[in-house]
Design a protein around this motif. Structure first.
Motif, mmCIF file in Angstrom:
data_model
loop_
_atom_site.group_PDB
_atom_site.id
_atom_site.type_symbol
_atom_site.label_atom_id
_atom_site.label_comp_id
_atom_site.label_asym_id
_atom_site.label_seq_id
_atom_site.Cartn_x
_atom_site.Cartn_y
_atom_site.Cartn_z
ATOM 1 N N UNK A 1 0.832 -1.198 0.000
ATOM 2 C CA UNK A 1 0.000 0.000 0.000
ATOM 3 C C UNK A 1 0.871 1.255 0.000
ATOM 4 N N UNK A 2 1.940 1.236 0.785
ATOM 5 C CA UNK A 2 2.864 2.371 0.829
ATOM 6 C C UNK A 2 3.554 2.593 -0.504
ATOM 7 N N UNK A 3 3.977 1.515 -1.147
ATOM 8 C CA UNK A 3 4.647 1.620 -2.448
ATOM 9 C C UNK A 3 3.667 2.115 -3.512
ATOM 10 N N UNK A 4 2.434 1.650 -3.471
ATOM 11 C CA UNK A 4 1.427 2.086 -4.440
ATOM 12 C C UNK A 4 1.119 3.575 -4.263
ATOM 13 N N UNK A 5 1.038 4.023 -3.020
ATOM 14 C CA UNK A 5 0.780 5.443 -2.763
ATOM 15 C C UNK A 5 1.953 6.284 -3.251
ATOM 16 N N UNK A 6 3.178 5.829 -3.022
ATOM 17 C CA UNK A 6 4.364 6.559 -3.490
ATOM 18 C C UNK A 6 4.385 6.608 -5.015
ATOM 19 N N UNK A 7 4.001 5.506 -5.665
ATOM 20 C CA UNK A 7 3.965 5.472 -7.122
ATOM 21 C C UNK A 7 2.923 6.455 -7.656
ATOM 22 N N UNK A 8 1.746 6.481 -7.035
ATOM 23 C CA UNK A 8 0.709 7.428 -7.469
ATOM 24 C C UNK A 8 1.183 8.869 -7.288
ATOM 25 N N UNK A 9 1.895 9.122 -6.214
ATOM 26 C CA UNK A 9 2.411 10.468 -5.959
ATOM 27 C C UNK A 9 3.446 10.849 -7.014
ATOM 28 N N UNK A 10 4.363 9.945 -7.340
ATOM 29 C CA UNK A 10 5.360 10.220 -8.380
ATOM 30 C C UNK A 10 4.695 10.403 -9.742
ATOM 31 N N UNK A 11 3.697 9.585 -10.021
ATOM 32 C CA UNK A 11 2.975 9.690 -11.286
ATOM 33 C C UNK A 11 2.273 11.050 -11.388
ATOM 34 N N UNK A 12 1.662 11.485 -10.291
ATOM 35 C CA UNK A 12 0.996 12.791 -10.277
ATOM 36 C C UNK A 12 2.011 13.908 -10.494
ATOM 37 N N UNK A 13 3.209 13.774 -9.919
ATOM 38 C CA UNK A 13 4.248 14.787 -10.103
ATOM 39 C C UNK A 13 4.696 14.841 -11.561
ATOM 40 N N UNK A 14 4.803 13.686 -12.200
ATOM 41 C CA UNK A 14 5.188 13.650 -13.620
ATOM 42 C C UNK A 14 4.101 14.307 -14.455
ATOM 43 N N UNK A 15 2.842 13.985 -14.199
ATOM 44 C CA UNK A 15 1.740 14.584 -14.953
ATOM 45 C C UNK A 15 1.696 16.101 -14.742
ATOM 46 N N UNK A 16 1.989 16.541 -13.539
ATOM 47 C CA UNK A 16 1.973 17.974 -13.247
ATOM 48 C C UNK A 16 3.091 18.700 -13.983
ATOM 49 N N UNK A 17 4.147 17.982 -14.348
ATOM 50 C CA UNK A 17 5.279 18.625 -15.011
ATOM 51 C C UNK A 17 5.116 18.712 -16.524
ATOM 52 N N UNK A 18 4.050 18.152 -17.078
ATOM 53 C CA UNK A 18 3.847 18.204 -18.524
ATOM 54 C C UNK A 18 3.700 19.649 -18.989
ATOM 55 N N UNK A 19 4.217 19.918 -20.189
ATOM 56 C CA UNK A 19 4.038 21.242 -20.792
ATOM 57 C C UNK A 19 2.602 21.342 -21.283
ATOM 58 N N UNK A 20 1.963 22.433 -20.978
ATOM 59 C CA UNK A 20 0.558 22.606 -21.344
ATOM 60 C C UNK A 20 0.381 23.151 -22.764
ATOM 61 N N UNK A 21 1.492 23.623 -23.395
ATOM 62 C CA UNK A 21 1.373 24.168 -24.741
ATOM 63 C C UNK A 21 1.500 23.089 -25.811
ATOM 64 N N UNK A 22 1.767 21.885 -25.416
ATOM 65 C CA UNK A 22 1.863 20.789 -26.365
ATOM 66 C C UNK A 22 0.495 20.120 -26.521
ATOM 67 N N UNK A 23 0.217 19.714 -27.723
ATOM 68 C CA UNK A 23 -1.042 19.029 -28.003
ATOM 69 C C UNK A 23 -0.769 17.528 -27.981
ATOM 70 N N UNK A 24 -1.569 16.796 -27.274
ATOM 71 C CA UNK A 24 -1.342 15.347 -27.238
ATOM 72 C C UNK A 24 -1.517 14.740 -28.626
ATOM 73 N N UNK A 25 -0.681 13.791 -28.944
ATOM 74 C CA UNK A 25 -0.734 13.084 -30.221
ATOM 75 C C UNK A 25 -1.949 12.181 -30.236
ATOM 76 N N UNK A 26 -2.672 12.249 -31.326
ATOM 77 C CA UNK A 26 -3.801 11.343 -31.489
ATOM 78 C C UNK A 26 -3.641 10.628 -32.822
#
Length: 150
Positions: free
Chosen positions: A105-130
């Protein structure tokens, strides 16, 4: 343990406080039976510095269980010893599983936190590839200034 310091005078189920005569009375067994169970390794009470036996409330409960298995269920002492060993193994494994679940549970919470930090660091001026849908339509491109009649 929960991290708090225990009062050294606090009594728990594991606190060895009963001498053999009291333990025999509480369990409904003869003191010699308690000595035999100790020799066989069925119930192993703590020892004082002078080698006297001291039984805990948990030991008394185990003595009652041994007596019940022997008298009511007809299980011999070797079988009872094996049952006790297996129950101890199950309890240890359950404790280990609980530890591992907490770690997971602790490792999963840490992973979710790291994942959220990565998502927060995305550039907002880029358009996602579709993925572009394949089409059989034909598109004709003509540079500006040329007429359709050319």
């Amino acid at each position: 343990m929960d991290g708090r310091r225990r009062n050294p005078y606090e009594l728990t189920e594991e606190t060895p406080v009963y001498v053999i005569s009291v333990a025999a009375q509480l369990s409904g067994l003869h003191p010699q039976t308690l000595r035999q169970y100790d020799r066989l390794g069925l119930v192993s009470p703590d020892r004082t510095a002078g080698r006297g036996r001291r039984y805990s409330a948990r030991d008394i409960e185990l003595l009652r269980t041994v007596q019940q298995l022997s008298q009511d269920e007809g299980i011999n002492l070797a079988g009872i010893k094996r049952i006790i060993e297996l129950e101890n193994q199950v309890a240890a494994l359950q404790s280990r599983v609980a530890e591992m679940e907490a770690a997971l549970d602790g490792a999963a919470a840490a992973m979710r936190q790291r994942e959220a930090a990565v998502h927060a660091s995305y550039r907002r001026d880029l358009v996602p590839y579709q993925e572009v849908q394949q089409s059989s339509a034909l598109v004709v491109w003509r540079p500006k200034g040329r007429q359709a009649s050319d």
